[in-house]
Design a protein around this motif. Structure first.
Motif, PDB file in Angstrom:
ATOM      1  N   ARG A  40       1.072 -44.788 -43.816  1.00  0.00           N
ATOM      2  CA  ARG A  40       0.291 -44.259 -42.700  1.00  0.00           C
ATOM      3  C   ARG A  40      -0.628 -43.091 -43.008  1.00  0.00           C
ATOM      4  O   ARG A  40      -0.357 -42.256 -43.839  1.00  0.00           O
ATOM      5  CB  ARG A  40       1.234 -43.775 -41.596  1.00  0.00           C
ATOM      6  N   LEU A  41      -1.695 -43.055 -42.198  1.00  0.00           N
ATOM      7  CA  LEU A  41      -2.440 -41.822 -41.961  1.00  0.00           C
ATOM      8  C   LEU A  41      -1.704 -41.265 -40.752  1.00  0.00           C
ATOM      9  O   LEU A  41      -1.842 -41.775 -39.646  1.00  0.00           O
ATOM     10  CB  LEU A  41      -3.899 -42.138 -41.608  1.00  0.00           C
ATOM     11  N   ASP A  42      -0.861 -40.258 -40.937  1.00  0.00           N
ATOM     12  CA  ASP A  42       0.017 -39.857 -39.834  1.00  0.00           C
ATOM     13  C   ASP A  42       0.240 -38.357 -39.753  1.00  0.00           C
ATOM     14  O   ASP A  42      -0.351 -37.576 -40.490  1.00  0.00           O
ATOM     15  CB  ASP A  42       1.359 -40.590 -39.934  1.00  0.00           C
ATOM     16  N   CYS A  46      -0.463 -32.593 -44.002  1.00  0.00           N
ATOM     17  CA  CYS A  46      -0.881 -31.237 -43.635  1.00  0.00           C
ATOM     18  C   CYS A  46      -2.343 -31.297 -43.195  1.00  0.00           C
ATOM     19  O   CYS A  46      -3.049 -32.272 -43.449  1.00  0.00           O
ATOM     20  CB  CYS A  46      -0.681 -30.271 -44.798  1.00  0.00           C
ATOM     21  N   THR A  47      -2.801 -30.234 -42.528  1.00  0.00           N
ATOM     22  CA  THR A  47      -4.167 -30.197 -41.991  1.00  0.00           C
ATOM     23  C   THR A  47      -5.204 -30.427 -43.076  1.00  0.00           C
ATOM     24  O   THR A  47      -6.172 -31.173 -42.893  1.00  0.00           O
ATOM     25  CB  THR A  47      -4.421 -28.843 -41.297  1.00  0.00           C
ATOM     26  N   GLU A  48      -4.985 -29.818 -44.240  1.00  0.00           N
ATOM     27  CA  GLU A  48      -5.939 -29.949 -45.345  1.00  0.00           C
ATOM     28  C   GLU A  48      -6.053 -31.403 -45.813  1.00  0.00           C
ATOM     29  O   GLU A  48      -7.154 -31.919 -46.006  1.00  0.00           O
ATOM     30  CB  GLU A  48      -5.502 -29.052 -46.503  1.00  0.00           C
ATOM     31  N   GLU A  49      -4.899 -32.082 -45.980  1.00  0.00           N
ATOM     32  CA  GLU A  49      -4.909 -33.485 -46.412  1.00  0.00           C
ATOM     33  C   GLU A  49      -5.564 -34.369 -45.355  1.00  0.00           C
ATOM     34  O   GLU A  49      -6.354 -35.256 -45.674  1.00  0.00           O
ATOM     35  CB  GLU A  49      -3.480 -33.979 -46.661  1.00  0.00           C
ATOM     36  N   ALA A  55     -12.727 -36.857 -43.782  1.00  0.00           N
ATOM     37  CA  ALA A  55     -14.075 -36.747 -44.362  1.00  0.00           C
ATOM     38  C   ALA A  55     -14.399 -37.962 -45.217  1.00  0.00           C
ATOM     39  O   ALA A  55     -15.514 -38.495 -45.165  1.00  0.00           O
ATOM     40  CB  ALA A  55     -14.189 -35.461 -45.186  1.00  0.00           C
ATOM     41  N   GLU A  56     -13.427 -38.439 -45.993  1.00  0.00           N
ATOM     42  CA  GLU A  56     -13.642 -39.627 -46.834  1.00  0.00           C
ATOM     43  C   GLU A  56     -13.896 -40.866 -45.987  1.00  0.00           C
ATOM     44  O   GLU A  56     -14.718 -41.710 -46.335  1.00  0.00           O
ATOM     45  CB  GLU A  56     -12.448 -39.859 -47.763  1.00  0.00           C
TER      46      GLU A  56
END
Length: 198
Positions: A40-42, A46-49, A55-56
């Motif tokens: 997942r994108l879940d 963390c906020t940075e990741e 952005a990608e």
């Protein structure tokens, strides 16, 4: 008009290739709805990741994105997807749509509306593969107690020509079975949800 393709293959027959290969041939994003946490994108990011991945996605650097069905209820995710051309929407583990099964995910029911709102194009077709698996055997043996179950299980384990999975009803039984099988010369591994990540 939007159309859909349905692929019915048995486990381990390469269903994921049906969307993985096209993902790298199509111009836009391939969005895969999948309930498996590890893909997942879940919210565990963390906020940075999360911002890096976002952005990608927006600049076209990601061609294949796995998200859980619950992500479709997240307004910021839906708004982000409106800014990205989605070439292919794949629904993995589609049995989770069935309200009659124990794996039912109510959020799978929102996928059609999501696809319609974002105008995701889908091609028509049904592909099937036989579900017969010559490497699987099913046999029922009756036993009155735990020791008699093991007495029936051990000969089957000794004559097998490959790995075996033994399912039990309770977590504590995994350890009991493993201990008894160890005493009979086997080296079983225990797996259940109560184990730590290591």
């Amino acid at each position: 008009m939007q159309k859909a393709s349905l692929v019915l293959f048995p486990a381990g027959s390469g269903k994921s290739l049906v969307y993985q290969i096209p993902a790298f041939c199509l111009d836009g994003l391939t969005l895969v709805i999948c309930p498996l946490l590890s893909l997942r994108l879940d919210s565990t990011l963390c906020t940075e990741e999360y911002n890096r991945i976002k952005a990608e996605i927006l600049n076209g650097g990601i061609q294949l994105l796995f998200v859980c069905p619950e992500r479709l209820c997240n307004e910021s995710f839906v708004e982000m997807m409106k800014r990205v051309p989605i070439s292919l929407l794949a629904i993995d583990e589609a049995h989770c749509i069935s309200q009659w099964g124990q794996t039912f995910h109510p959020d799978y029911l929102k996928i059609a509306r999501f696809a319609e709102e974002l105008n995701v194009q889908r091609s028509a077709g049904v592909s099937r593969s036989p579900t017969y698996r010559p490497n699987l055997q099913f046999r029922i043996e009756l036993a009155n107690n735990f020791d008699k179950k093991l007495d029936k299980l051990v000969p089957m384990l000794r004559t097998r020509n490959g790995p075996a999975i033994i399912y039990v009803a309770l977590q504590k039984q995994t350890h009991e079975v493993a201990e008894k099988l160890s005493k009979r010369g086997f080296t079983p591994l225990v797996y259940h949800a109560g184990l730590n990540d290591k």
